[in-house]
Design a protein around this motif. Sequence first.
Motif, PDB file in Angstrom:
ATOM      1  N   ASN A  38       0.794  -1.214   0.000  1.00 35.81           N
ATOM      2  CA  ASN A  38       0.000   0.000   0.000  1.00 35.81           C
ATOM      3  C   ASN A  38       0.829   1.267   0.000  1.00 35.81           C
ATOM      4  OD1 ASN A  38      -2.114  -1.688   0.141  1.00 35.81           O
ATOM      5  ND2 ASN A  38      -2.690  -1.233   2.230  1.00 35.81           N
TER       6      ASN A  38
ATOM      7  N   LEU B  19      -4.443   3.358  -2.717  1.00 31.60           N
ATOM      8  CA  LEU B  19      -3.585   2.408  -2.019  1.00 31.60           C
ATOM      9  C   LEU B  19      -3.123   2.960  -0.679  1.00 31.60           C
ATOM     10  CD1 LEU B  19      -1.375   0.969  -4.906  1.00 31.60           C
ATOM     11  CD2 LEU B  19      -2.901  -0.329  -3.429  1.00 31.60           C
TER      12      LEU B  19
ATOM     13  N   SER C 195      -7.338  -2.491  -1.106  1.00 31.11           N
ATOM     14  CA  SER C 195      -6.576  -3.571  -1.721  1.00 31.11           C
ATOM     15  C   SER C 195      -6.547  -3.375  -3.228  1.00 31.11           C
ATOM     16  CB  SER C 195      -7.207  -4.925  -1.398  1.00 31.11           C
ATOM     17  OG  SER C 195      -8.468  -5.049  -2.046  1.00 31.11           O
ATOM     18  N   MET C 196      -5.614  -4.044  -3.891  1.00 28.96           N
ATOM     19  CA  MET C 196      -5.540  -3.987  -5.348  1.00 28.96           C
ATOM     20  C   MET C 196      -6.847  -4.482  -5.976  1.00 28.96           C
ATOM     21  SD  MET C 196      -2.840  -2.848  -6.970  1.00 28.96           S
ATOM     22  CE  MET C 196      -1.100  -2.452  -6.789  1.00 28.96           C
TER      23      MET C 196
END
Length: 295
Positions: A201, A256, A261-262
């Motif tokens: 992150n 981020l 989260s991605m």
Amino acid sequence: MKLEFWVDETIHSHKLYRYIKKFIPDIHQEIYSQVREKISRRLEGEYIYNIPSTLVRVMPIDQLLKQALYQRIDLLAIKTKKIAIALVPEKLYPPRNKEYLSACQQLFYAVLFSGRLKHPGKNYRYSHVYPDIIDEYEIEIWQFICKKVQDFDFNKQYNMRILGISYFMIWLNSCADFLLKKAYVKCHIEEDERIYLEDCNSIDLNNHQDIQSKNTEIALFNRVIYLIFNDQTGCFKNTYIRNQPQANFRAIALLLFNGNSMKNIADKLGVPLQTLYTFYHRWINRYRSTILENI
């Protein structure tokens, strides 16, 4: 029965809303009104052909409540800070002023209920020590809010809420690793047993030679955020996934930094997860030296 009745009944009976009403009374009515309006608007043309109660039950009420709560965390933090700076340090922790105690409590519960606070790695959730770690971690969060909220620099927020971002949560999450490590120590978790938070992150600040302490790291982290958010040259915003300008480096990095989260970001921006992951890590490496030179 009218749609409004079902909406009201469903929100009032929702467990999270009951918690918000009990523990964050100053803003519960605003949250209720916002969620009620969104649900009613979405269902307005549907309930004629369906049973209202069924429609309301399938609405993402939990998500809407958390979103409405998250959008107000900065306001709670600003109010708490204003009270804190008028008090002598001895009254900050434990809070000896009733107004300050109430403000800290409401900010603390808003942070917990929003679902945006960093937590230990998933593997710990199946461990017998997880409840102890969480208890100690939440105590550290509580103490941090009481002692440090006066250091929250809300003047740097500008228009960050355009992206639905809480600057206070970014700031708090930037301290999460440090607070977690303190919880690990209190729970007597040895160094080689620790499963640290996944650190995708943020930029790897540990390689920067000027970092001498955790306070320095936090200050540096905030400068990185400000640099990317301000984006005076527009380079971060103009670097984006091909044909997807909304998926630009600036937006991705800020999300981020905020603890998303991605997977969540990929869903929000409408791009494939692998494409997002490859794009971000390619450009974070290219921008690393530029960022460190300008903060």
